[in-house]
Write an enzyme that holds these catalytic residues in place. Structure first.
Site, PDB file in Angstrom:
ATOM      1  N   GLU A 135      40.708 -20.164  71.975  1.00 28.03           N
ATOM      2  CA  GLU A 135      40.683 -18.902  71.228  1.00 28.03           C
ATOM      3  C   GLU A 135      41.867 -18.884  70.255  1.00 28.03           C
ATOM      4  O   GLU A 135      43.000 -19.141  70.656  1.00 28.03           O
ATOM      5  CB  GLU A 135      40.818 -17.738  72.217  1.00 28.03           C
ATOM      6  CG  GLU A 135      40.763 -16.378  71.568  1.00 28.03           C
ATOM      7  CD  GLU A 135      41.045 -15.232  72.563  1.00 28.03           C
ATOM      8  OE1 GLU A 135      41.946 -15.390  73.407  1.00 28.03           O
ATOM      9  OE2 GLU A 135      40.363 -14.206  72.484  1.00 28.03           O
ATOM     10  N   LYS A 159      50.618   1.327  81.048  1.00 27.20           N
ATOM     11  CA  LYS A 159      51.650   0.559  80.346  1.00 27.20           C
ATOM     12  C   LYS A 159      51.061   0.032  79.041  1.00 27.20           C
ATOM     13  O   LYS A 159      50.194  -0.844  79.053  1.00 27.20           O
ATOM     14  CB  LYS A 159      52.101  -0.639  81.183  1.00 27.20           C
ATOM     15  CG  LYS A 159      53.272  -1.358  80.535  1.00 27.20           C
ATOM     16  CD  LYS A 159      53.531  -2.717  81.130  1.00 27.20           C
ATOM     17  CE  LYS A 159      52.910  -3.845  80.363  1.00 27.20           C
ATOM     18  NZ  LYS A 159      53.342  -3.972  78.951  1.00 27.20           N
ATOM     19  N   CYS A 180      38.952  -9.162  70.506  1.00 23.84           N
ATOM     20  CA  CYS A 180      38.447 -10.050  71.555  1.00 23.84           C
ATOM     21  C   CYS A 180      36.999 -10.446  71.321  1.00 23.84           C
ATOM     22  O   CYS A 180      36.586 -11.530  71.703  1.00 23.84           O
ATOM     23  CB  CYS A 180      38.587  -9.367  72.915  1.00 23.84           C
ATOM     24  SG  CYS A 180      37.800  -7.756  72.955  1.00 23.84           S
TER      25      CYS A 180
HETATM   26  P1  NAD Z   1      48.646 -10.589  77.441  1.00 23.10           P
HETATM   27  O1  NAD Z   1      47.865 -10.984  78.620  1.00 23.10           O
HETATM   28  O2  NAD Z   1      49.810 -11.388  77.055  1.00 23.10           O
HETATM   29  O3  NAD Z   1      49.173  -9.074  77.570  1.00 23.10           O
HETATM   30  C1  NAD Z   1      48.329  -7.985  77.858  1.00 23.10           C
HETATM   31  C2  NAD Z   1      49.118  -6.928  78.612  1.00 23.10           C
HETATM   32  O4  NAD Z   1      49.507  -7.460  79.888  1.00 23.10           O
HETATM   33  C3  NAD Z   1      50.414  -6.493  77.925  1.00 23.10           C
HETATM   34  O5  NAD Z   1      50.610  -5.104  78.132  1.00 23.10           O
HETATM   35  C4  NAD Z   1      51.475  -7.285  78.680  1.00 23.10           C
HETATM   36  O6  NAD Z   1      52.745  -6.674  78.656  1.00 23.10           O
HETATM   37  C5  NAD Z   1      50.904  -7.294  80.088  1.00 23.10           C
HETATM   38  N1  NAD Z   1      51.368  -8.402  80.925  1.00 23.10           N
HETATM   39  C6  NAD Z   1      51.797  -9.617  80.524  1.00 23.10           C
HETATM   40  N2  NAD Z   1      52.136 -10.355  81.604  1.00 23.10           N
HETATM   41  C7  NAD Z   1      51.914  -9.599  82.694  1.00 23.10           C
HETATM   42  C8  NAD Z   1      52.070  -9.809  84.090  1.00 23.10           C
HETATM   43  N3  NAD Z   1      52.516 -10.967  84.590  1.00 23.10           N
HETATM   44  N4  NAD Z   1      51.743  -8.806  84.940  1.00 23.10           N
HETATM   45  C9  NAD Z   1      51.256  -7.642  84.458  1.00 23.10           C
HETATM   46  N5  NAD Z   1      51.120  -7.378  83.159  1.00 23.10           N
HETATM   47  C10 NAD Z   1      51.421  -8.348  82.270  1.00 23.10           C
HETATM   48  O7  NAD Z   1      47.562 -10.516  76.266  1.00 23.10           O
HETATM   49  P2  NAD Z   1      47.802 -10.386  74.718  1.00 23.10           P
HETATM   50  O8  NAD Z   1      48.147 -11.721  74.189  1.00 23.10           O
HETATM   51  O9  NAD Z   1      48.712  -9.267  74.448  1.00 23.10           O
HETATM   52  O10 NAD Z   1      46.337  -9.967  74.223  1.00 23.10           O
HETATM   53  C11 NAD Z   1      45.502 -10.847  73.579  1.00 23.10           C
HETATM   54  C12 NAD Z   1      44.431 -11.326  74.517  1.00 23.10           C
HETATM   55  O11 NAD Z   1      43.708 -10.205  75.005  1.00 23.10           O
HETATM   56  C13 NAD Z   1      43.399 -12.195  73.841  1.00 23.10           C
HETATM   57  O12 NAD Z   1      43.106 -13.281  74.663  1.00 23.10           O
HETATM   58  C14 NAD Z   1      42.184 -11.293  73.714  1.00 23.10           C
HETATM   59  O13 NAD Z   1      40.961 -11.969  73.664  1.00 23.10           O
HETATM   60  C15 NAD Z   1      42.318 -10.435  74.936  1.00 23.10           C
HETATM   61  N6  NAD Z   1      41.616  -9.161  74.772  1.00 23.10           N
HETATM   62  C16 NAD Z   1      40.475  -8.961  75.478  1.00 23.10           C
HETATM   63  C17 NAD Z   1      39.753  -7.783  75.319  1.00 23.10           C
HETATM   64  C18 NAD Z   1      38.472  -7.534  76.061  1.00 23.10           C
HETATM   65  O14 NAD Z   1      38.006  -6.405  76.069  1.00 23.10           O
HETATM   66  N7  NAD Z   1      37.895  -8.531  76.685  1.00 23.10           N
HETATM   67  C19 NAD Z   1      40.216  -6.815  74.440  1.00 23.10           C
HETATM   68  C20 NAD Z   1      41.406  -7.050  73.757  1.00 23.10           C
HETATM   69  C21 NAD Z   1      42.103  -8.233  73.938  1.00 23.10           C
END
Ligand code: NAD
Length: 539
Positions: free
Chosen positions: A409, A204, A311
């Site tokens: 963050e 997804k 990230c």
């Molecule tokens: P998010 O958690 O809102 O969304 C990430 C994904 O999860 C999306 O595809 C979203 O649709 C899905 N999602 C949301 N709620 C869900 C649920 N209840 N059940 C299942 N799936 C769900 O994150 P974001 O705001 O889109 O991304 C930014 C964050 O990601 C930042 O905190 C960043 O630091 C982190 N990040 C971490 C890494 C890493 O490798 N550690 C890499 C990239 C981003």
């Protein structure tokens, strides 16, 4: 260089103005995006359309179907049907597909870069990092998949008489939930080792950035991946993401710490494994002996690549006091000289933020900090004249623990500089966070740098680099400590996490004879003799 912020006379453009005919057309066009939407594993008829907007202009790029639980069920079922045969293919055959895929990604890079910029808003240089990352991962896993998955003979209690092998069996169907910030590297890219390990994949993408993933998925099938083995379902996390967690055999999640906790708890309920790559508040330490030019260049790249929506990007810089003033002045100058813009070319250093939410977050962090006494020494303003979500790269000084930006963050182009009296203090403050994803140390004395790095509680620590060196060390694991996550991508671990370990042991007749006595007491006495002698065996 940054053009001056809008004044009261030059009002920010209204949303309509951003779509006026003078706005350059984004590539690719609507027809190509509609074609890509057709690759989603969900029927267009009977599904609500999900609008995808470009952050560069605010205009609608296209629509993809809003997938349902039934769509995920269908995707998992057909992926599972193909997986059984895939698990029997040789690792050489699988590696061949990766080899062809990496060539296709390089050959089609302009198309992928256009897609990445159109749907994410990042600068082209940051988009290129995703292409480079994909190629490095393909090379690494193509070379090593055979070695990692080969059955390995293991020591037994009766060497020679009982033989055992460690094996790695694919989990089955891996569910991958991807974020919007790296729609190539952290979607299909994280799926590659899962596929190499013999799994099927149901993916997804984030609803804001589905197109790059769809094109990358198409290229993977063109490279020879069996049709149906990987499936892409678009839709909200609350529906499609939830169904993936409920129906697949392992979940690879990248996103926020808050969602990651929920995903891990739900995976725990089902007793399936999960890997969660989450947020960070990454520190950089700058020692007084450093070559300042190098440190400034490194800090600029580390804080503002991908518009800070990375990230592992740096949001806190601890500088030894004797050089803090000079470093701050030079850094502020370098940041102010960054070119901000949204052209689909290499003429900008920093692109747009992805959304209003991201813009609100950085604006709120700056407003809160300034209201409590911090000062922006570079940037500080939104730039609606460039597009709806542009924001200047910003550097704050005078940040104190009561300000939100101190520990939360931002996930945007905002960094704070703190003076420190010693490097020990810098390490303590670097570690004073709930997160532990990435860290950086700029220091001339590299041996000392390595010793300091060992004391920083982060999954990756870069000496004399911000983030790229450790990230691109694809042979070594990458991931977060503490609230930054569970599990690792890259390296041996990044592939074997998608497998179940299995031990197969074969006992010989002689072993049975040696072990077994006529009575339990006799058996115990024989085993005692065997255990005593085992100590003296050479192997
Ligand atoms: P998010 O958690 O809102 O969304 C990430 C994904 O999860 C999306 O595809 C979203 O649709 C899905 N999602 C949301 N709620 C869900 C649920 N209840 N059940 C299942 N799936 C769900 O994150 P974001 O705001 O889109 O991304 C930014 C964050 O990601 C930042 O905190 C960043 O630091 C982190 N990040 C971490 C890494 C890493 O490798 N550690 C890499 C990239 C981003």
């Amino acid at each position: 260089p940054l053009t001056p912020p809008p004044t009261e006379e030059t009002q920010p453009p209204s949303p309509e103005a951003t779509t006026d005919p003078t706005t350059p057309d984004l590539k690719p066009g609507r027809r190509e995006l509609d074609r890509l939407a057709g690759l989603v594993r969900a029927p267009r008829e009977g599904r609500r359309p999900l609008e995808v907007r470009s952050p560069l202009t605010g205009e609608v790029l296209g629509v993809v179907p809003e997938g349902t639980r039934e769509d995920v069920e269908a995707a998992v079922a057909s992926a599972r049907a193909v997986q059984a045969a895939w698990a029997r293919t040789s690792t050489r055959e699988r590696a061949g597909i990766l080899g062809r895929y990496q060539t296709l990604v390089l050959d089609h890079q302009d198309e992928l870069l256009d897609l990445l910029q159109a749907e994410n808003g990042k600068a082209r240089g940051s988009a290129f990092e995703e292409v480079a990352d994909t190629v490095l991962n393909c090379q690494y896993y193509a070379r090593n998949v055979g070695k990692f998955l080969r059955d390995k003979p293991r020591r037994t209690a009766l060497p020679g008489l009982v033989r055992a092998w460690e094996r790695h069996v694919p989990k089955g169907v891996v569910g991958l939930i991807a974020p919007w910030n790296y729609p190539l590297a952290l979607s299909i890219g994280d799926g590659l080792p899962a596929l190499m390990a013999g799994n099927a994949l149901v993916l997804k993408p984030d609803s804001q950035t589905p197109y790059t993933t769809l094109r990358a998925f198409e290229l993977l099938e063109e490279a020879g991946l069996p049709r149906g083995l990987a499936q892409v379902v678009t839709g909200p996390g609350s529906v499609v993401g939830q169904a993936i967690i409920e129906l697949t055999d392992y979940v690879m999640f990248t996103g926020s710490t808050a969602t990651g906790r929920r995903v891990a708890a739900q995976a725990g309920e089902r007793l399936i494994g999960c890997s969660a790559e989450l947020g960070g508040k990454n520190p950089m330490i700058i020692a007084a002996d450093v070559d300042l030019d190098r440190a400034v260049r490194g800090a600029v790249a580390a804080c503002f690549s991908n518009t800070g929506q990375l990230c592992i990007s740096i949001e806190r810089i601890y500088v030894e006091r004797p050089i803090v003033e000079e470093f701050t002045a030079r850094f502020a100058d370098a940041v102010s000289a960054l070119r901000l813009g949204g052209g689909q070319d290499y003429d900008s250093d920093v692109g747009s933020l992805i959304s209003q939410d991201q813009l609100d977050k950085i604006t709120a962090h700056i407003a809160d900090a300034e209201a409590k006494g911090a000062k922006a020494v570079a940037g500080g303003h939104a730039r609606p004249d460039l597009g709806p979500f542009f924001h200047e790269p910003t550097v704050l000084t005078g940040v104190t623990p009561d300000m939100d930006v101190h520990s939360d963050e931002t996930f945007g182009p905002l960094v704070s500089i703190y003076p420190v009296d010693t490097l020990d203090e810098a390490v303590d403050r670097a570690n004073d966070t709930d997160y532990g994803l990435n860290a950086s140390i700029y220091i001339d004395d590299v041996r000392r740098g390595r010793r300091l790095a060992e004391r920083v509680m982060a999954g990756t620590v870069n000496v004399n680099d911000g983030y790229q060196s450790a990230w691109a060390a694809t042979g070594s694991p990458m991931g977060g400590m503490k609230a930054s996550g569970l599990g690792r991508r890259h390296g041996r671990e990044g592939l074997l996490k998608y497998t179940e370990s299995q031990t197969i042991a074969v006992r010989s007749a002689l072993a049975e004879k040696l072990q077994g006595g006529d009575t339990p007491a006799e058996t115990a006495s024989r085993l005692t003799a065997l255990l005593r002698s085992a100590k003296h065996l050479p192997f």
